[in-house]
Design a protein around this motif. Structure first.
Motif, PDB file in Angstrom:
ATOM      1  N   LYS A  88      -4.851 -15.535  -1.521  1.00 46.74           N
ATOM      2  CA  LYS A  88      -4.698 -14.881  -0.221  1.00 46.74           C
ATOM      3  C   LYS A  88      -4.543 -13.377  -0.386  1.00 46.74           C
ATOM      4  CE  LYS A  88       0.224 -16.162  -0.150  1.00 46.74           C
ATOM      5  NZ  LYS A  88       1.269 -16.940   0.550  1.00 46.74           N
ATOM      6  N   LEU A  89      -3.855 -12.943  -1.463  1.00 46.48           N
ATOM      7  CA  LEU A  89      -3.739 -11.508  -1.728  1.00 46.48           C
ATOM      8  C   LEU A  89      -5.086 -10.945  -2.161  1.00 46.48           C
ATOM      9  CD1 LEU A  89      -2.022  -8.954  -1.966  1.00 46.48           C
ATOM     10  CD2 LEU A  89      -1.419  -9.652  -4.287  1.00 46.48           C
ATOM     11  N   LYS A  90      -5.818 -11.706  -2.943  1.00 42.34           N
ATOM     12  CA  LYS A  90      -7.150 -11.260  -3.379  1.00 42.34           C
ATOM     13  C   LYS A  90      -8.071 -11.094  -2.169  1.00 42.34           C
ATOM     14  CE  LYS A  90      -8.583 -13.068  -7.191  1.00 42.34           C
ATOM     15  NZ  LYS A  90      -9.172 -13.988  -8.204  1.00 42.34           N
ATOM     16  N   ALA A  91      -7.980 -12.028  -1.220  1.00 42.66           N
ATOM     17  CA  ALA A  91      -8.799 -11.928  -0.005  1.00 42.66           C
ATOM     18  C   ALA A  91      -8.459 -10.652   0.769  1.00 42.66           C
ATOM     19  CB  ALA A  91      -8.577 -13.151   0.874  1.00 42.66           C
ATOM     20  N   PHE A  92      -7.167 -10.320   0.830  1.00 38.58           N
ATOM     21  CA  PHE A  92      -6.762  -9.095   1.530  1.00 38.58           C
ATOM     22  C   PHE A  92      -7.274  -7.864   0.800  1.00 38.58           C
ATOM     23  CE2 PHE A  92      -3.868  -5.525   2.153  1.00 38.58           C
ATOM     24  CZ  PHE A  92      -3.849  -5.429   3.547  1.00 38.58           C
ATOM     25  N   ARG A  93      -7.192  -7.855  -0.524  1.00 32.70           N
ATOM     26  CA  ARG A  93      -7.640  -6.687  -1.297  1.00 32.70           C
ATOM     27  C   ARG A  93      -9.136  -6.457  -1.140  1.00 32.70           C
ATOM     28  NH1 ARG A  93      -5.597  -9.226  -6.453  1.00 32.70           N
ATOM     29  NH2 ARG A  93      -7.084  -7.834  -7.467  1.00 32.70           N
ATOM     30  N   VAL A  94      -9.914  -7.540  -1.145  1.00 37.62           N
ATOM     31  CA  VAL A  94     -11.363  -7.411  -0.948  1.00 37.62           C
ATOM     32  C   VAL A  94     -11.648  -6.868   0.447  1.00 37.62           C
ATOM     33  CG1 VAL A  94     -13.528  -8.693  -0.729  1.00 37.62           C
ATOM     34  CG2 VAL A  94     -11.981  -9.179  -2.636  1.00 37.62           C
ATOM     35  N   TRP A  95     -10.974  -7.435   1.448  1.00 38.49           N
ATOM     36  CA  TRP A  95     -11.168  -6.970   2.828  1.00 38.49           C
ATOM     37  C   TRP A  95     -10.768  -5.506   2.975  1.00 38.49           C
ATOM     38  CZ3 TRP A  95      -7.294  -5.105   6.046  1.00 38.49           C
ATOM     39  CH2 TRP A  95      -7.690  -4.826   7.360  1.00 38.49           C
ATOM     40  N   ILE A  98       0.879  -1.170   0.000  1.00 42.87           N
ATOM     41  CA  ILE A  98       0.000   0.000   0.000  1.00 42.87           C
ATOM     42  C   ILE A  98       0.910   1.211   0.000  1.00 42.87           C
ATOM     43  CG2 ILE A  98      -1.821   1.248   1.214  1.00 42.87           C
ATOM     44  CD1 ILE A  98      -2.500  -1.437   2.607  1.00 42.87           C
ATOM     45  N   ARG A  99       0.811   2.013  -1.059  1.00 39.77           N
ATOM     46  CA  ARG A  99       1.720   3.137  -1.219  1.00 39.77           C
ATOM     47  C   ARG A  99       0.956   4.429  -1.478  1.00 39.77           C
ATOM     48  NH1 ARG A  99       4.803   0.619   1.104  1.00 39.77           N
ATOM     49  NH2 ARG A  99       6.955   0.056   0.605  1.00 39.77           N
ATOM     50  N   LEU A 100       1.615   5.522  -1.167  1.00 39.31           N
ATOM     51  CA  LEU A 100       1.086   6.860  -1.396  1.00 39.31           C
ATOM     52  C   LEU A 100       1.830   7.464  -2.574  1.00 39.31           C
ATOM     53  CD1 LEU A 100      -0.878   8.980  -0.173  1.00 39.31           C
ATOM     54  CD2 LEU A 100       1.018   9.774   1.249  1.00 39.31           C
ATOM     55  N   TYR A 121      -3.608   6.937  -2.244  1.00 40.62           N
ATOM     56  CA  TYR A 121      -3.132   5.621  -1.829  1.00 40.62           C
ATOM     57  C   TYR A 121      -3.491   4.602  -2.908  1.00 40.62           C
ATOM     58  CZ  TYR A 121      -2.246   7.036   3.029  1.00 40.62           C
ATOM     59  OH  TYR A 121      -1.752   7.624   4.154  1.00 40.62           O
ATOM     60  N   SER A 122      -2.597   3.651  -3.129  1.00 39.76           N
ATOM     61  CA  SER A 122      -2.836   2.587  -4.099  1.00 39.76           C
ATOM     62  C   SER A 122      -2.357   1.260  -3.531  1.00 39.76           C
ATOM     63  CB  SER A 122      -2.094   2.849  -5.418  1.00 39.76           C
ATOM     64  OG  SER A 122      -2.514   4.057  -6.013  1.00 39.76           O
ATOM     65  N   MET A 123      -2.985   0.179  -3.999  1.00 37.76           N
ATOM     66  CA  MET A 123      -2.521  -1.169  -3.720  1.00 37.76           C
ATOM     67  C   MET A 123      -1.685  -1.594  -4.909  1.00 37.76           C
ATOM     68  SD  MET A 123      -2.872  -3.624  -1.401  1.00 37.76           S
ATOM     69  CE  MET A 123      -1.882  -5.128  -1.407  1.00 37.76           C
ATOM     70  N   VAL A 124      -0.444  -2.006  -4.667  1.00 45.28           N
ATOM     71  CA  VAL A 124       0.498  -2.347  -5.731  1.00 45.28           C
ATOM     72  C   VAL A 124       0.973  -3.784  -5.537  1.00 45.28           C
ATOM     73  CG1 VAL A 124       2.653  -1.705  -6.866  1.00 45.28           C
ATOM     74  CG2 VAL A 124       1.256   0.069  -5.780  1.00 45.28           C
ATOM     75  N   ASP A 166       3.763   1.185 -13.360  1.00 48.13           N
ATOM     76  CA  ASP A 166       4.855   0.292 -13.722  1.00 48.13           C
ATOM     77  C   ASP A 166       4.258  -0.842 -14.547  1.00 48.13           C
ATOM     78  OD1 ASP A 166       6.752  -1.908 -13.654  1.00 48.13           O
ATOM     79  OD2 ASP A 166       7.799  -0.833 -12.056  1.00 48.13           O
ATOM     80  N   ALA A 167       4.844  -1.104 -15.707  1.00 51.22           N
ATOM     81  CA  ALA A 167       4.293  -2.102 -16.623  1.00 51.22           C
ATOM     82  C   ALA A 167       4.246  -3.496 -16.001  1.00 51.22           C
ATOM     83  CB  ALA A 167       5.119  -2.142 -17.911  1.00 51.22           C
ATOM     84  N   GLU A 168       5.123  -3.762 -15.040  1.00 53.67           N
ATOM     85  CA  GLU A 168       5.178  -5.092 -14.443  1.00 53.67           C
ATOM     86  C   GLU A 168       4.294  -5.221 -13.207  1.00 53.67           C
ATOM     87  OE1 GLU A 168       9.231  -5.979 -13.644  1.00 53.67           O
ATOM     88  OE2 GLU A 168       9.811  -6.048 -15.760  1.00 53.67           O
ATOM     89  N   LEU A 169       3.657  -4.113 -12.811  1.00 49.29           N
ATOM     90  CA  LEU A 169       2.866  -4.115 -11.582  1.00 49.29           C
ATOM     91  C   LEU A 169       1.422  -3.730 -11.848  1.00 49.29           C
ATOM     92  CD1 LEU A 169       5.345  -2.234  -9.213  1.00 49.29           C
ATOM     93  CD2 LEU A 169       5.113  -4.709  -9.509  1.00 49.29           C
ATOM     94  N   CYS A 170       0.521  -4.272 -11.039  1.00 50.11           N
ATOM     95  CA  CYS A 170      -0.860  -3.805 -10.990  1.00 50.11           C
ATOM     96  C   CYS A 170      -0.941  -2.708  -9.939  1.00 50.11           C
ATOM     97  CB  CYS A 170      -1.808  -4.935 -10.608  1.00 50.11           C
ATOM     98  SG  CYS A 170      -2.012  -6.202 -11.880  1.00 50.11           S
ATOM     99  N   THR A 171      -1.547  -1.597 -10.287  1.00 44.07           N
ATOM    100  CA  THR A 171      -1.700  -0.479  -9.357  1.00 44.07           C
ATOM    101  C   THR A 171      -3.181  -0.155  -9.230  1.00 44.07           C
ATOM    102  OG1 THR A 171       0.445   0.428 -10.011  1.00 44.07           O
ATOM    103  CG2 THR A 171      -1.045   1.899  -8.847  1.00 44.07           C
ATOM    104  N   GLU A 172      -3.767  -0.470  -8.079  1.00 47.78           N
ATOM    105  CA  GLU A 172      -5.187  -0.251  -7.841  1.00 47.78           C
ATOM    106  C   GLU A 172      -5.372   1.000  -6.978  1.00 47.78           C
ATOM    107  OE1 GLU A 172      -6.967  -3.586  -5.962  1.00 47.78           O
ATOM    108  OE2 GLU A 172      -6.224  -5.042  -7.424  1.00 47.78           O
ATOM    109  N   PRO A 173      -5.983   2.058  -7.500  1.00 43.65           N
ATOM    110  CA  PRO A 173      -6.258   3.235  -6.664  1.00 43.65           C
ATOM    111  C   PRO A 173      -7.194   2.860  -5.518  1.00 43.65           C
ATOM    112  CG  PRO A 173      -6.551   3.721  -9.001  1.00 43.65           C
ATOM    113  CD  PRO A 173      -6.421   2.239  -8.895  1.00 43.65           C
ATOM    114  N   LEU A 174      -6.901   3.374  -4.324  1.00 46.44           N
ATOM    115  CA  LEU A 174      -7.726   3.099  -3.151  1.00 46.44           C
ATOM    116  C   LEU A 174      -8.531   4.324  -2.734  1.00 46.44           C
ATOM    117  CD1 LEU A 174      -5.165   1.002  -1.066  1.00 46.44           C
ATOM    118  CD2 LEU A 174      -7.134   0.143  -2.362  1.00 46.44           C
TER     119      LEU A 174
END
Length: 328
Positions: A305-312, A162-164, A292-295, A169-177
């Motif tokens: 397990k990462l998907k479960a954390f992102r949903v939560w 979780i970053r601010l 903030y974004s989830m990367v 980045d082409a190799e990363l998924c960046t989800e705005p929070l």
């Protein structure tokens, strides 16, 4: 089946002739991803399809149901009441399906999960909520790693971050929070002594973060937002008793210890404001260029397990107090 699950299925009006043969499971899956991300582009990236495909499936679903599921405005989407209800139902249904798949294939949602985030966000928002995640997912062992720097996912063993101010980045998924907001807070008695006269701020120490918050190029986002806020308040810096702290978390902790007035990010003090421990001064808020974004690596997009954390995480953020609800 739990009572909550029974309630979800009992709410479906079978007598009205709803037939799942008329609906696309793939469309519901795309809708669920869009509801979690509140972004068609981010959900398309997760599912490895085009944004147009996501939009088309959602329009088709809205047409079939004859209801709007999303409000589309200014390049962003939000869920309608009907969308929220369907999102909750698809979350439960897809979770049960994934659990069944995991049981059949012996790949249950379990194991170690390491999430990296800023120390301030960890201290004031994430760690106080970790017990809720652990209760919902007892088979996942969650570890919190704190850092201000870009994560090297190839060597660090970190699953997601979780970053601010995360950069694309082409190799990363960046989800705005969510986008953070600057505000002024202090203990209620100090806030009352300041009242509505901005000149009274000069009589109190102004607590600010004086260290970099995120640094790929050592850009101090919080300092930039702090200076922008001082300018917006039209304060005379020569009259201010500015007290710099080593982290944004200690800025809030110092305000709680009655050391002064904190000029800080709302995400770090929202729980204290909601609990009545701190008051927002002068009704001052300023939307900052801090999102903030989830990367996480693209290859981790289907990690259960990462998907479960992102949903939560998204559910917790949705339930967190909004700064706009703090004013009458």
């Amino acid at each position: 089946m739990s009572q909550a699950e029974k309630a979800i299925y009992c709410d479906i009006p079978i007598s009205l002739g709803y037939d799942m043969n008329h609906y696309s499971l793939n469309g519901l899956r795309m809708f669920n991803a869009a509801a979690r991300h509140l972004s068609f582009s981010a959900s398309a990236a997760e599912l490895n399809v085009s944004q147009a495909a996501v939009s088309q499936q959602i329009r088709r679903l809205e047409h079939q149901l004859n209801v709007k599921l999303f409000v589309r405005e200014s390049g962003r989407v939000t869920l309608t009441a009907a969308g929220k209800e369907l999102a909750d139902a698809t979350d439960a249904a897809l979770f049960r399906i994934n659990k069944a798949f995991s049981k059949i294939t012996q790949t249950d949602v379990s194991g170690n999960l390491t999430i990296s985030t800023l120390s301030s966000f960890a201290t004031k928002w994430l760690i106080p909520r970790v017990a809720q995640f652990e209760s919902a997912h007892p088979s996942i062992s969650l570890s919190i790693h704190t850092s201000e720097y870009k994560v090297d996912f190839s060597t660090s063993g970190i699953d997601g971050a979780i970053r601010l101010g995360a950069k694309e980045d082409a190799e990363l998924c960046t989800e705005p929070l969510f986008r953070d907001t600057m505000c002024l807070v202090a203990l209620p008695e100090r806030a009352r002594s300041i009242g509505t006269d901005i000149e009274n701020l000069y009589n109190h120490p102004l607590l600010v973060d004086g260290t970099p918050n995120l640094s790929e190029q050592m850009i101090d986002l919080t300092s930039l937002a702090t200076n922008k806020a001082i300018d917006a308040l039209e304060l005379d810096r020569s009259k201010l008793m500015i007290e710099k702290h080593s982290s944004s978390a200690t800025v809030v902790l110092s305000a709680l210890a009655n050391k002064g007035v904190a000029l800080t990010r709302f995400s770090l003090c929202m729980d204290d404001v909601k609990a009545g421990k701190l008051d927002i001064i002068l009704n001052f808020t300023l939307s900052a260029d801090m999102e903030y974004s989830m990367v996480y690596p693209r290859e981790n997009s289907q990690c259960e397990k990462l998907k479960a954390f992102r949903v939560w995480l998204r559910r917790e953020l949705a339930m967190s107090p909004s700064i706009w609800n703090m004013f009458p």
